[in-house]
Design a protein around this motif. Structure first.
Motif, mmCIF file in Angstrom:
data_model
loop_
_atom_site.group_PDB
_atom_site.id
_atom_site.type_symbol
_atom_site.label_atom_id
_atom_site.label_comp_id
_atom_site.label_asym_id
_atom_site.label_seq_id
_atom_site.Cartn_x
_atom_site.Cartn_y
_atom_site.Cartn_z
ATOM 1 N N MET A 294 0.829 -1.204 0.000
ATOM 2 C CA MET A 294 0.000 0.000 0.000
ATOM 3 C C MET A 294 0.867 1.260 0.000
ATOM 4 O O MET A 294 0.517 2.275 -0.599
ATOM 5 C CB MET A 294 -0.917 -0.005 1.222
ATOM 6 N N LYS A 295 2.021 1.176 0.673
ATOM 7 C CA LYS A 295 2.875 2.356 0.800
ATOM 8 C C LYS A 295 3.634 2.664 -0.487
ATOM 9 O O LYS A 295 3.765 3.839 -0.869
ATOM 10 C CB LYS A 295 3.872 2.149 1.945
ATOM 11 N N HIS A 296 4.116 1.640 -1.169
ATOM 12 C CA HIS A 296 5.036 1.878 -2.275
ATOM 13 C C HIS A 296 4.428 1.686 -3.662
ATOM 14 O O HIS A 296 5.010 2.156 -4.647
ATOM 15 C CB HIS A 296 6.248 0.948 -2.142
ATOM 16 N N VAL A 297 3.301 0.968 -3.793
ATOM 17 C CA VAL A 297 2.700 0.729 -5.109
ATOM 18 C C VAL A 297 1.465 1.615 -5.249
ATOM 19 O O VAL A 297 0.452 1.381 -4.594
ATOM 20 C CB VAL A 297 2.318 -0.755 -5.298
ATOM 21 N N PRO A 298 1.536 2.656 -6.080
ATOM 22 C CA PRO A 298 0.371 3.539 -6.228
ATOM 23 C C PRO A 298 -0.756 2.842 -6.964
ATOM 24 O O PRO A 298 -0.540 1.908 -7.737
ATOM 25 C CB PRO A 298 0.933 4.714 -7.041
ATOM 26 N N SER A 299 -1.960 3.312 -6.731
ATOM 27 C CA SER A 299 -3.120 2.705 -7.396
ATOM 28 C C SER A 299 -3.240 3.147 -8.848
ATOM 29 O O SER A 299 -3.963 2.533 -9.618
ATOM 30 C CB SER A 299 -4.409 3.067 -6.643
ATOM 31 N N ALA A 300 -2.537 4.214 -9.218
ATOM 32 C CA ALA A 300 -2.563 4.690 -10.601
ATOM 33 C C ALA A 300 -1.139 4.793 -11.128
ATOM 34 O O ALA A 300 -0.232 5.230 -10.428
ATOM 35 C CB ALA A 300 -3.244 6.067 -10.678
ATOM 36 N N ARG A 301 -0.920 4.330 -12.353
ATOM 37 C CA ARG A 301 0.364 4.434 -13.053
ATOM 38 C C ARG A 301 1.482 3.736 -12.295
ATOM 39 O O ARG A 301 2.583 4.255 -12.147
ATOM 40 C CB ARG A 301 0.718 5.897 -13.322
ATOM 41 N N ALA A 302 1.196 2.564 -11.771
ATOM 42 C CA ALA A 302 2.223 1.791 -11.077
ATOM 43 C C ALA A 302 3.212 1.226 -12.093
ATOM 44 O O ALA A 302 2.844 0.861 -13.204
ATOM 45 C CB ALA A 302 1.590 0.662 -10.271
ATOM 46 N N GLY A 303 4.489 1.165 -11.699
ATOM 47 C CA GLY A 303 5.525 0.658 -12.577
ATOM 48 C C GLY A 303 6.375 -0.401 -11.886
ATOM 49 O O GLY A 303 6.195 -0.696 -10.699
ATOM 50 N N SER A 304 7.327 -0.946 -12.631
ATOM 51 C CA SER A 304 8.199 -1.988 -12.084
ATOM 52 C C SER A 304 8.998 -1.490 -10.886
ATOM 53 O O SER A 304 9.226 -2.232 -9.933
ATOM 54 C CB SER A 304 9.156 -2.496 -13.173
ATOM 55 N N ASP A 305 9.410 -0.212 -10.928
ATOM 56 C CA ASP A 305 10.199 0.325 -9.818
ATOM 57 C C ASP A 305 9.393 0.346 -8.526
ATOM 58 O O ASP A 305 9.933 0.101 -7.445
ATOM 59 C CB ASP A 305 10.694 1.734 -10.148
ATOM 60 N N HIS A 306 8.096 0.634 -8.613
ATOM 61 C CA HIS A 306 7.255 0.643 -7.410
ATOM 62 C C HIS A 306 7.178 -0.763 -6.803
ATOM 63 O O HIS A 306 7.284 -0.932 -5.584
ATOM 64 C CB HIS A 306 5.841 1.147 -7.753
ATOM 65 N N VAL A 307 6.993 -1.768 -7.667
ATOM 66 C CA VAL A 307 6.901 -3.151 -7.184
ATOM 67 C C VAL A 307 8.238 -3.582 -6.566
ATOM 68 O O VAL A 307 8.273 -4.262 -5.540
ATOM 69 C CB VAL A 307 6.499 -4.091 -8.331
ATOM 70 N N ARG A 308 9.338 -3.173 -7.200
ATOM 71 C CA ARG A 308 10.660 -3.540 -6.680
ATOM 72 C C ARG A 308 10.887 -2.949 -5.288
ATOM 73 O O ARG A 308 11.333 -3.653 -4.372
ATOM 74 C CB ARG A 308 11.746 -3.028 -7.633
ATOM 75 N N VAL A 309 10.552 -1.672 -5.119
ATOM 76 C CA VAL A 309 10.750 -1.026 -3.811
ATOM 77 C C VAL A 309 9.902 -1.704 -2.745
ATOM 78 O O VAL A 309 10.352 -1.936 -1.612
ATOM 79 C CB VAL A 309 10.428 0.477 -3.908
ATOM 80 N N ALA A 310 8.648 -2.048 -3.092
ATOM 81 C CA ALA A 310 7.759 -2.701 -2.129
ATOM 82 C C ALA A 310 8.303 -4.069 -1.718
ATOM 83 O O ALA A 310 8.294 -4.427 -0.533
ATOM 84 C CB ALA A 310 6.358 -2.839 -2.718
ATOM 85 N N PHE A 311 8.793 -4.839 -2.688
ATOM 86 C CA PHE A 311 9.323 -6.166 -2.361
ATOM 87 C C PHE A 311 10.572 -6.078 -1.490
ATOM 88 O O PHE A 311 10.703 -6.797 -0.503
ATOM 89 C CB PHE A 311 9.639 -6.942 -3.643
ATOM 90 N N LEU A 312 11.508 -5.199 -1.856
ATOM 91 C CA LEU A 312 12.738 -5.085 -1.081
ATOM 92 C C LEU A 312 12.465 -4.589 0.333
ATOM 93 O O LEU A 312 13.115 -5.015 1.297
ATOM 94 C CB LEU A 312 13.727 -4.149 -1.792
ATOM 95 N N ALA A 313 11.469 -3.698 0.478
ATOM 96 C CA ALA A 313 11.115 -3.226 1.812
ATOM 97 C C ALA A 313 10.531 -4.355 2.654
ATOM 98 O O ALA A 313 10.858 -4.505 3.843
ATOM 99 C CB ALA A 313 10.117 -2.063 1.710
ATOM 100 N N ALA A 314 9.674 -5.173 2.051
ATOM 101 C CA ALA A 314 9.093 -6.304 2.786
ATOM 102 C C ALA A 314 10.164 -7.350 3.113
ATOM 103 O O ALA A 314 10.165 -7.938 4.202
ATOM 104 C CB ALA A 314 7.967 -6.927 1.955
ATOM 105 N N LEU A 315 11.082 -7.565 2.177
ATOM 106 C CA LEU A 315 12.127 -8.568 2.386
ATOM 107 C C LEU A 315 13.005 -8.209 3.587
ATOM 108 O O LEU A 315 13.467 -9.082 4.317
ATOM 109 C CB LEU A 315 12.977 -8.697 1.125
#
Length: 386
Positions: A294-315
């Protein structure tokens, strides 16, 4: 991506940063030939920055890379120069890539199609032309192009390479034929075949008596790969349905004794008990994972960089250290955030789990699949960790 660099010592070499990014965006079914020299008389010799071959779709994508000292203010079709924000005019890259296209197409007809793709009509070869220029931005005015496209980012270029399809695909099925085709293309475009690439291309050596020839109706390699992609998409959709958070049940109202006053929260006082009760309503692991998405992946115009940041933060979240990151749950949460035509598979090419591990490796974070639950990715414990 399988990279075939130029073996000409006088040729330019690709930027290692760009090569690393392309490795992250493209799977091994993409063959990339960089800084090619194309000699197809009577067409003049051409120097090609990148030529991509999608071995599943059977497509060739020609890409001319341009970097200018200022932002591109206007992209024009062939016949006119491009304009820069500083007022200068530069030669039109689309005209340059069109000349390269003639040479590449003629070289394929003369040296490749007849021997390695005899069933393909030589006149049906359709090489797609494109230009990559990072100085093209949203503010750039672009004319409608008759042929090809202009990419402003490597992500856009990768999507074209992955999705481009033609009516007459240039595909070879067997592993031995693929090795022969790779060698022929590398020799034709003056590129080398590295040891790592050779290891990925060479088919496994058969053990035991020779197998009988497969019937012509056997499923070809391209269809097998397509089925795997469809299964992966279905698994992600299933995960989003199974793991979707159910609406919290509404508890039946319990009448309070008349003599017990209902506490009224005082403005400005930290509601610690309320926060603790809210935290108990959702499982800590799922709650933490959802928080990062919810914090790193926006609901509009999400990109690969957003998904990467969210995964690394969770990891790297200490609360998820014991459980690790369940890739299926992570993908389902991300999928719920995407809108419009954006799909998770387009943001994480090559498969979500492999993509996640690649992002961790690129960021220098030691991670690996759990030995017991392969769908879980966790940090690798080092000697300094308890």
């Amino acid at each position: 991506m399988l990279h075939f660099p130029s073996k000409n010592t006088a040729a330019h070499t690709a930027d290692p940063t760009d090569v690393t990014r392309l490795h992250q965006l493209l799977g091994h079914h993409i063959w990339a030939f960089s800084n090619c020299r194309v000699d197809a008389p009577p067409v003049r010799v051409q120097e090609v920055d990148w030529l991509f071959y999608n071995s599943l779709n059977g497509t060739f994508i020609l890409s001319e890379w341009k970097r200018f000292p200022a932002q591109v203010s206007q992209v024009r079709d062939v016949g006119e120069p491009w304009g820069l924000a500083n007022g200068a005019s530069v030669a039109n890259p689309l005209e340059q890539v069109a000349r390269q296209l003639d040479a590449v197409r003629r070289a394929l007809r003369l040296s490749v199609v007849g021997k390695h793709l005899p069933a393909v009509d030589q006149h049906a070869i359709n090489v797609y032309q494109s230009v990559y220029c990072p100085q093209v931005t949203e503010a750039t005015r672009q004319e409608r192009l008759r042929y090809g496209t202009v990419h402003a980012t490597l992500d856009e270029l990768a999507r074209t390479v992955e999705r481009r399809a033609v009516t007459a695909p240039l595909v070879v099925v067997s592993g031995i034929a693929q090795v022969a085709l790779a060698d022929a293309l590398a020799e034709l475009f003056r590129c080398s075949v590295g040891t790592a690439v050779r290891r990925k291309l060479d088919p496994p050596v058969a053990v035991g008596p020779p197998a009988l020839p497969e019937p012509a109706a056997a499923a070809p390699r391209t269809r097998v790969a397509a089925i795997h992609r469809e299964l992966a998409a279905l698994h992600l959709e299933l995960a989003s349905l199974v793991d979707a958070p159910a609406p919290a049940p509404v508890p039946a109202p319990v009448p309070a004794p008349a003599q017990v006053p209902v506490p009224v929260p005082v403005p400005g006082t930290p509601a610690k008990k309320a926060l603790a009760a809210q935290a108990k309503k959702s499982p800590p692991v799922a709650g933490h994972l959802q928080h990062h998405v919810m914090k790193h992946v926006p609901s509009a115009r999400a990109g690969s960089d957003h998904v990467r940041v969210a995964f690394l933060a969770a990891l790297q979240d200490g609360q998820l250290r014991k459980s690790g990151v369940h890739v299926g749950e992570f993908g389902a949460l991300v999928g719920q955030r995407l809108e419009g035509s954006v799909k998770l598979a387009s943001l994480t090419p090559g498969g979500l789990k492999k993509w996640c591990l690649t992002q961790a490796e690129a960021a220098g974070i030691p991670a690996e699949p759990d030995a017991t639950h392969p769908s879980v990715v966790r940090l690798v414990r080092t000697a300094g960790q308890r």
